[in-house]
Design a protein around this motif. Structure first.
Motif, mmCIF file in Angstrom:
data_model
loop_
_atom_site.group_PDB
_atom_site.id
_atom_site.type_symbol
_atom_site.label_atom_id
_atom_site.label_comp_id
_atom_site.label_asym_id
_atom_site.label_seq_id
_atom_site.Cartn_x
_atom_site.Cartn_y
_atom_site.Cartn_z
ATOM 1 N N ARG A 56 0.843 -1.190 0.000
ATOM 2 C CA ARG A 56 0.000 0.000 0.000
ATOM 3 C C ARG A 56 0.882 1.246 0.000
ATOM 4 O O ARG A 56 1.964 1.261 0.584
ATOM 5 C CB ARG A 56 -0.921 -0.004 1.208
ATOM 6 N N LYS A 57 0.350 2.292 -0.607
ATOM 7 C CA LYS A 57 1.113 3.525 -0.717
ATOM 8 C C LYS A 57 0.474 4.617 0.139
ATOM 9 O O LYS A 57 -0.748 4.699 0.238
ATOM 10 C CB LYS A 57 1.203 3.969 -2.183
ATOM 11 N N TYR A 58 1.325 5.441 0.720
ATOM 12 C CA TYR A 58 0.881 6.490 1.608
ATOM 13 C C TYR A 58 1.546 7.798 1.198
ATOM 14 O O TYR A 58 2.696 7.807 0.749
ATOM 15 C CB TYR A 58 1.241 6.145 3.057
ATOM 16 N N TYR A 59 0.805 8.881 1.379
ATOM 17 C CA TYR A 59 1.313 10.189 0.958
ATOM 18 C C TYR A 59 1.054 11.237 2.021
ATOM 19 O O TYR A 59 0.042 11.184 2.727
ATOM 20 C CB TYR A 59 0.645 10.614 -0.355
ATOM 21 N N GLY A 60 1.969 12.204 2.102
ATOM 22 C CA GLY A 60 1.732 13.333 2.969
ATOM 23 C C GLY A 60 0.576 14.165 2.439
ATOM 24 O O GLY A 60 0.331 14.207 1.226
ATOM 25 N N ASP A 61 -0.115 14.835 3.329
ATOM 26 C CA ASP A 61 -1.297 15.599 2.929
ATOM 27 C C ASP A 61 -0.972 16.655 1.879
ATOM 28 O O ASP A 61 -1.781 16.927 0.988
ATOM 29 C CB ASP A 61 -1.920 16.273 4.154
ATOM 30 N N SER A 62 0.196 17.238 1.971
ATOM 31 C CA SER A 62 0.532 18.335 1.065
ATOM 32 C C SER A 62 0.848 17.872 -0.360
ATOM 33 O O SER A 62 0.885 18.688 -1.278
ATOM 34 C CB SER A 62 1.718 19.125 1.614
ATOM 35 N N VAL A 63 1.068 16.565 -0.551
ATOM 36 C CA VAL A 63 1.418 16.066 -1.885
ATOM 37 C C VAL A 63 0.394 15.077 -2.425
ATOM 38 O O VAL A 63 0.501 14.644 -3.580
ATOM 39 C CB VAL A 63 2.815 15.414 -1.894
ATOM 40 N N LYS A 64 -0.579 14.725 -1.609
ATOM 41 C CA LYS A 64 -1.562 13.726 -2.014
ATOM 42 C C LYS A 64 -2.277 14.169 -3.285
ATOM 43 O O LYS A 64 -2.728 15.299 -3.407
ATOM 44 C CB LYS A 64 -2.561 13.523 -0.877
ATOM 45 N N GLY A 65 -2.339 13.243 -4.244
ATOM 46 C CA GLY A 65 -2.985 13.552 -5.517
ATOM 47 C C GLY A 65 -2.054 14.142 -6.551
ATOM 48 O O GLY A 65 -2.419 14.259 -7.725
ATOM 49 N N ARG A 66 -0.849 14.531 -6.119
ATOM 50 C CA ARG A 66 0.110 15.140 -7.059
ATOM 51 C C ARG A 66 1.374 14.309 -7.231
ATOM 52 O O ARG A 66 2.020 14.363 -8.281
ATOM 53 C CB ARG A 66 0.510 16.539 -6.576
ATOM 54 N N PHE A 67 1.741 13.552 -6.203
ATOM 55 C CA PHE A 67 2.977 12.762 -6.233
ATOM 56 C C PHE A 67 2.635 11.275 -6.251
ATOM 57 O O PHE A 67 1.625 10.844 -5.684
ATOM 58 C CB PHE A 67 3.830 13.047 -5.001
ATOM 59 N N THR A 68 3.532 10.491 -6.866
ATOM 60 C CA THR A 68 3.361 9.043 -6.913
ATOM 61 C C THR A 68 4.701 8.364 -6.648
ATOM 62 O O THR A 68 5.695 8.666 -7.313
ATOM 63 C CB THR A 68 2.840 8.597 -8.287
ATOM 64 N N ILE A 69 4.695 7.437 -5.704
ATOM 65 C CA ILE A 69 5.887 6.642 -5.420
ATOM 66 C C ILE A 69 5.764 5.314 -6.163
ATOM 67 O O ILE A 69 4.673 4.760 -6.275
ATOM 68 C CB ILE A 69 6.059 6.404 -3.903
ATOM 69 N N SER A 70 6.888 4.830 -6.685
ATOM 70 C CA SER A 70 6.826 3.570 -7.409
ATOM 71 C C SER A 70 8.169 2.869 -7.368
ATOM 72 O O SER A 70 9.211 3.489 -7.121
ATOM 73 C CB SER A 70 6.406 3.802 -8.866
ATOM 74 N N ARG A 71 8.113 1.593 -7.619
ATOM 75 C CA ARG A 71 9.325 0.784 -7.767
ATOM 76 C C ARG A 71 9.655 0.705 -9.250
ATOM 77 O O ARG A 71 8.760 0.719 -10.095
ATOM 78 C CB ARG A 71 9.108 -0.612 -7.207
#
Length: 124
Positions: A56-71
């Motif tokens: 599962r992926k988690y994001y900080g509130d300030s970047v949610k919807g704009r940033f994506t983490i991936s392998r």
């Protein structure tokens, strides 16, 4: 084990940028992944993470919807794709790997390995 972050640079508001992290001496298969950032005069801030077992992926509130983490396709690569960048995103971005428990996934102290950081500057 060493992590090498790269891909930072100077961009304008609204631009996109992808920063990368490559591991040497290991792969990321056995680790959860994290990205953190630190702006001048501020504490290190959680940006994004992928939990090891659940993926599962988690994001900080300030970047949610704009940033994506991936392998990456290569098992020793990870990325942070950033869209709609803002001046407030200006910081040094650090990649990290470790085995944090789910409740501590935003805690930088629970990550074992760190990259040296890559500077992202967003001009207004």
């Amino acid at each position: 084990v060493q992590l090498q972050a790269s891909g930072g640079g100077l961009v304008q508001t609204g631009d996109s940028l992808r920063v990368s992290c490559v591991a040497s001496g290991t792969t990321f298969n056995s680790y959860g992944l994290g990205w953190f950032r630190q702006a001048p005069g501020k504490e290190r801030e959680f940006v994004a993470a992928e939990h090891l077992s659940s993926k599962r992926k988690y994001y900080g509130d300030s970047v949610k919807g704009r940033f994506t983490i991936s392998r990456g396709v290569n098992e020793n690569e990870m990325y942070l794709q950033m869209f709609s960048l803002k001046p407030d995103d200006t910081a040094i971005y650090y990649c990290a790997a470790g085995r944090p428990i789910l409740s501590g996934i935003t805690n930088p102290q629970l990550y074992t390995y760190w990259g040296q950081g890559t500077q992202v500057t967003v001009s207004s």
